[in-house]
Design a protein around this motif. Structure first.
Motif, short mmCIF file in Angstrom:
data_model
loop_
_atom_site.label_atom_id
_atom_site.label_comp_id
_atom_site.label_asym_id
_atom_site.label_seq_id
_atom_site.Cartn_x
_atom_site.Cartn_y
_atom_site.Cartn_z
N TRP A 140 6.57 6.63 -0.05
CA TRP A 140 5.64 7.40 0.75
C TRP A 140 4.57 6.47 1.30
CZ3 TRP A 140 5.37 12.81 1.44
CH2 TRP A 140 6.28 13.56 0.72
N PRO A 141 4.13 6.67 2.53
CA PRO A 141 2.99 5.88 3.01
C PRO A 141 1.72 6.32 2.27
CG PRO A 141 3.70 7.47 4.67
CD PRO A 141 4.68 7.55 3.55
N SER A 142 0.85 5.39 2.02
CA SER A 142 -0.37 5.72 1.27
C SER A 142 -1.26 6.69 2.03
CB SER A 142 -1.14 4.45 0.92
OG SER A 142 -1.49 3.77 2.11
N SER A 143 -1.09 6.78 3.34
CA SER A 143 -1.89 7.73 4.10
C SER A 143 -1.50 9.19 3.79
CB SER A 143 -1.74 7.47 5.60
OG SER A 143 -0.37 7.58 5.96
N ALA A 144 -0.29 9.38 3.23
CA ALA A 144 0.16 10.73 2.88
C ALA A 144 0.19 10.91 1.37
CB ALA A 144 1.54 10.97 3.49
N ALA A 145 -0.81 10.41 0.70
CA ALA A 145 -0.85 10.48 -0.77
C ALA A 145 -0.92 11.92 -1.27
CB ALA A 145 -2.03 9.67 -1.30
N SER A 148 0.81 -1.21 0.00
CA SER A 148 0.00 0.00 0.00
C SER A 148 0.85 1.27 0.00
CB SER A 148 -0.93 0.00 1.22
OG SER A 148 -0.16 0.00 2.41
N ASP A 149 2.18 1.14 -0.01
CA ASP A 149 3.04 2.31 -0.06
C ASP A 149 3.11 2.85 -1.48
OD1 ASP A 149 3.59 2.15 2.59
OD2 ASP A 149 5.62 1.39 2.38
N SER A 156 2.51 13.46 -1.15
CA SER A 156 3.41 12.94 -2.20
C SER A 156 3.06 13.55 -3.55
CB SER A 156 3.34 11.41 -2.27
OG SER A 156 2.09 10.99 -2.75
#
Length: 131
Positions: A114-119, A97-98, A122
């Motif tokens: 990037w973590p997907s929570s910080a899409a 999910s990254d 990014s």
């Protein structure tokens, strides 16, 4: 398509008769480990339910999934409980999910995870880099 030969007398089919030796050989084939009743029946042109009936009439138990051994050394219940060590890499790898961004310029490659929570962050960073 009918693959089983039948003898027709008039408009009626005649019931096939199987010898006791034929029945015993099929029942014996089914008692081997890893052999399915359906495959033996299909290979010999009979119905699997008929072969199951012959097995029961012969006084044998139908093979269950628990009676089949997974390996020659270990019964199935022990194989389930066996511990198998797994070697893991020391370097952390990105999860599925990254977000992985790989930028190449000449011989230089830059990889950013990037973590997907910080899409959203990014996306903003990528817009700034590509200007």
């Amino acid at each position: 398509m009918n693959t089983i030969e039948t003898t027709v007398k008039g408009d009626r089919r005649r019931r096939r008769r199987h010898t006791d030796e034929f029945k015993a050989s099929l029942v014996a084939a089914c008692s081997r480990p890893g052999v399915s009743i359906a495959s033996v029946a299909l290979a010999n042109g009979i119905n699997a339910n008929l072969l199951r009936r012959w097995i029961e009439q012969g006084g044998q138990r139908l093979p269950s999934a628990d009676s089949v051994e997974t390996t020659a050394d270990m019964p199935r219940d022990q194989a389930k409980a066996a511990f198998v060590p797994v070697q893991l890499d020391a370097t952390p790898s990105p999860t599925a999910s990254d977000i992985r961004i790989e930028l190449k310029r000449g011989a230089t490659t830059v990889v950013v995870n990037w973590p997907s929570s910080a899409a959203a962050a990014s996306a903003a960073w990528l817009r700034e880099i590509l200007r």
